[in-house]
Design a protein around this motif. Sequence first.
Motif, PDB file in Angstrom:
ATOM      1  N   PRO A  59    -102.551  11.402   8.569  1.00  0.00           N
ATOM      2  CA  PRO A  59    -103.409  12.562   8.312  1.00  0.00           C
ATOM      3  C   PRO A  59    -103.468  13.487   9.522  1.00  0.00           C
ATOM      4  O   PRO A  59    -103.573  13.047  10.668  1.00  0.00           O
ATOM      5  CB  PRO A  59    -104.769  11.923   8.018  1.00  0.00           C
ATOM      6  N   GLY A  60    -103.372  14.764   9.253  1.00  0.00           N
ATOM      7  CA  GLY A  60    -103.305  15.764  10.316  1.00  0.00           C
ATOM      8  C   GLY A  60    -101.895  16.189  10.637  1.00  0.00           C
ATOM      9  O   GLY A  60    -101.678  17.246  11.257  1.00  0.00           O
ATOM     10  N   VAL A  75     -86.844   7.259   4.720  1.00  0.00           N
ATOM     11  CA  VAL A  75     -88.083   6.971   4.010  1.00  0.00           C
ATOM     12  C   VAL A  75     -89.203   7.718   4.726  1.00  0.00           C
ATOM     13  O   VAL A  75     -89.467   7.461   5.905  1.00  0.00           O
ATOM     14  CB  VAL A  75     -88.397   5.466   3.976  1.00  0.00           C
ATOM     15  N   ILE A  76     -89.831   8.653   4.049  1.00  0.00           N
ATOM     16  CA  ILE A  76     -90.991   9.352   4.594  1.00  0.00           C
ATOM     17  C   ILE A  76     -92.216   8.568   4.153  1.00  0.00           C
ATOM     18  O   ILE A  76     -92.627   8.613   2.988  1.00  0.00           O
ATOM     19  CB  ILE A  76     -91.045  10.809   4.126  1.00  0.00           C
ATOM     20  N   SER A  77     -92.765   7.812   5.072  1.00  0.00           N
ATOM     21  CA  SER A  77     -93.863   6.885   4.800  1.00  0.00           C
ATOM     22  C   SER A  77     -95.181   7.577   5.121  1.00  0.00           C
ATOM     23  O   SER A  77     -95.509   7.805   6.287  1.00  0.00           O
ATOM     24  CB  SER A  77     -93.685   5.623   5.654  1.00  0.00           C
ATOM     25  N   VAL A  78     -95.939   7.924   4.081  1.00  0.00           N
ATOM     26  CA  VAL A  78     -97.148   8.732   4.240  1.00  0.00           C
ATOM     27  C   VAL A  78     -98.365   7.821   4.189  1.00  0.00           C
ATOM     28  O   VAL A  78     -98.621   7.154   3.177  1.00  0.00           O
ATOM     29  CB  VAL A  78     -97.225   9.815   3.150  1.00  0.00           C
ATOM     30  N   GLU A  79     -99.114   7.787   5.274  1.00  0.00           N
ATOM     31  CA  GLU A  79    -100.272   6.907   5.348  1.00  0.00           C
ATOM     32  C   GLU A  79    -101.442   7.474   4.556  1.00  0.00           C
ATOM     33  O   GLU A  79    -101.476   8.643   4.200  1.00  0.00           O
ATOM     34  CB  GLU A  79    -100.641   6.668   6.807  1.00  0.00           C
ATOM     35  N   ALA A  80    -102.434   6.617   4.276  1.00  0.00           N
ATOM     36  CA  ALA A  80    -103.562   6.983   3.425  1.00  0.00           C
ATOM     37  C   ALA A  80    -104.298   8.196   3.977  1.00  0.00           C
ATOM     38  O   ALA A  80    -104.507   8.329   5.184  1.00  0.00           O
ATOM     39  CB  ALA A  80    -104.511   5.799   3.300  1.00  0.00           C
ATOM     40  N   GLY A  81    -104.688   9.079   3.074  1.00  0.00           N
ATOM     41  CA  GLY A  81    -105.422  10.273   3.456  1.00  0.00           C
ATOM     42  C   GLY A  81    -105.153  11.387   2.471  1.00  0.00           C
ATOM     43  O   GLY A  81    -104.340  11.252   1.552  1.00  0.00           O
ATOM     44  N   GLY A 106     -99.877   3.345   1.904  1.00  0.00           N
ATOM     45  CA  GLY A 106    -101.102   2.570   1.806  1.00  0.00           C
ATOM     46  C   GLY A 106    -101.409   2.048   0.426  1.00  0.00           C
ATOM     47  O   GLY A 106    -102.439   1.419   0.221  1.00  0.00           O
ATOM     48  N   GLY A 107    -100.548   2.311  -0.529  1.00  0.00           N
ATOM     49  CA  GLY A 107    -100.784   1.858  -1.890  1.00  0.00           C
ATOM     50  C   GLY A 107    -100.828   3.022  -2.853  1.00  0.00           C
ATOM     51  O   GLY A 107    -100.867   4.196  -2.466  1.00  0.00           O
ATOM     52  N   VAL A 108    -100.831   2.701  -4.131  1.00  0.00           N
ATOM     53  CA  VAL A 108    -100.809   3.727  -5.171  1.00  0.00           C
ATOM     54  C   VAL A 108    -102.056   4.601  -5.054  1.00  0.00           C
ATOM     55  O   VAL A 108    -103.185   4.121  -5.081  1.00  0.00           O
ATOM     56  CB  VAL A 108    -100.746   3.086  -6.564  1.00  0.00           C
ATOM     57  N   GLY A 109    -101.853   5.896  -4.878  1.00  0.00           N
ATOM     58  CA  GLY A 109    -102.940   6.842  -4.800  1.00  0.00           C
ATOM     59  C   GLY A 109    -103.617   6.937  -3.462  1.00  0.00           C
ATOM     60  O   GLY A 109    -104.546   7.723  -3.290  1.00  0.00           O
ATOM     61  N   ALA A 110    -103.187   6.144  -2.478  1.00  0.00           N
ATOM     62  CA  ALA A 110    -103.832   6.203  -1.164  1.00  0.00           C
ATOM     63  C   ALA A 110    -103.509   7.504  -0.445  1.00  0.00           C
ATOM     64  O   ALA A 110    -104.351   8.047   0.262  1.00  0.00           O
ATOM     65  CB  ALA A 110    -103.396   5.008  -0.309  1.00  0.00           C
ATOM     66  N   ALA A 111    -102.291   7.998  -0.596  1.00  0.00           N
ATOM     67  CA  ALA A 111    -101.916   9.313  -0.063  1.00  0.00           C
ATOM     68  C   ALA A 111    -102.069  10.335  -1.176  1.00  0.00           C
ATOM     69  O   ALA A 111    -101.447  10.215  -2.239  1.00  0.00           O
ATOM     70  CB  ALA A 111    -100.488   9.293   0.463  1.00  0.00           C
ATOM     71  N   VAL A 112    -102.923  11.321  -0.962  1.00  0.00           N
ATOM     72  CA  VAL A 112    -103.281  12.298  -1.986  1.00  0.00           C
ATOM     73  C   VAL A 112    -102.697  13.659  -1.618  1.00  0.00           C
ATOM     74  O   VAL A 112    -102.960  14.184  -0.534  1.00  0.00           O
ATOM     75  CB  VAL A 112    -104.811  12.410  -2.124  1.00  0.00           C
TER      76      VAL A 112
END
Length: 394
Positions: A59-60, A75-81, A106-112
């Motif tokens: 995030p940020g 692989v673009i790994s997007v953390e929760a946020g 971070g899981g399904v729907g964790a990255a919005v």
Amino acid sequence: MEGRDRLFAAGGAVVLAMLGTAMAGFAGAQTGPETAAMQALVAKAPSCIARPRVVTVTPGQSIQAAIDRAEPGTVISVEAGTYRGSLDLTGLSGTPDRPVILLSAGGVGAAVIVGAPDKPAIGAWGISDVGIYGFKVVSGTSAGDLGGFKIAGPWEKPARNVAIVGNVVTGVGTDGIKLFNGAADIKVVGNLIDGDWREEGMDNVSVERSLFAFNTVRGSARYTSITMKAGSRDITLAGNEFDSRSGVGINVGGVGTSRFNRKFPDYWKGFEASAITVTGNVVGDRPERSVAFVGANRSVLKDNFLAGAVRSRPHDQPGKLHYPSHDNRIVGNTVAKESFFQPDEGQDRGYVLAGNGTGAAKVRAGVAALPDPVRAVCPASPAGTLARTFTSSE
């Protein structure tokens, strides 16, 4: 962001370990079984690349910046946020053995992903060998042909080998997922589409050799849960649940003005839909009609649970085109009443109706019915092969 780039030496093992974390930040209307099934499917994504280069976005930071620099095998790994602003995947290309993968780590729907009001939340033009896995995608458009996903390309370079897997697509817009202009070899698997759509939950305009499997479509749509039109062919719908408040659950074929304001190559002319296989799906009682064949031929509707009627009619625009529906098969379905088939005059030529009956139990479908264990759905997976083998173990 370069300091966060990590090159893994073995088969994505570290990425798989990352996906073992709790699904913090998940928000949606899903039950536990649905969430678990989607998560298991998304967790397979890193196995699509033998030696991935993993770029982590927190995030940020900018997902778009990572997309703009992505090379085959990333692989673009997007953390929760929550990440505000639409994503533009235009021109993004991997290779069949080294696709580019966007992953909600971070899981399904964790990255919005919260889309802009004047763009699709995730858009792409001329894209190939790309997968999008596990995001919550929020559309917020009030006008224009804009919604959740909008993926296409010029006729000379249509979208190819795209996987849209395990995402939650919601909000308001024209369509939850739209594919057009010759898109081919698309895999749309295990997604929950639950928004308010001005036209369709999923719209396919000139799409071929593609698979829609184990998706759940809820919410509302003015026209259909899913449409396949404008010359669409060789598409399989398997194991989906279509229960949005809409006029029709499934349009095999359809109508529209796109044929008259775009330069359609001859390959896409002569019918609205052909060689469409609709099998093992549930169409609930929220759509006013379960299925409509509209300018469709050589298609099959088999082994589905249909709460409403099935119609057959032409796409007829006087002076421009006349595409009748003919030579389709409706077999082995569970239907609400024996008089479920309601063709227009002359729109049952060559049809086969056999083995349809009332009273059987509703089959399980949608994301909650994803098989366990699931198979990896990779961008380059042949849609036809995947449709035949998806329920078998690896």
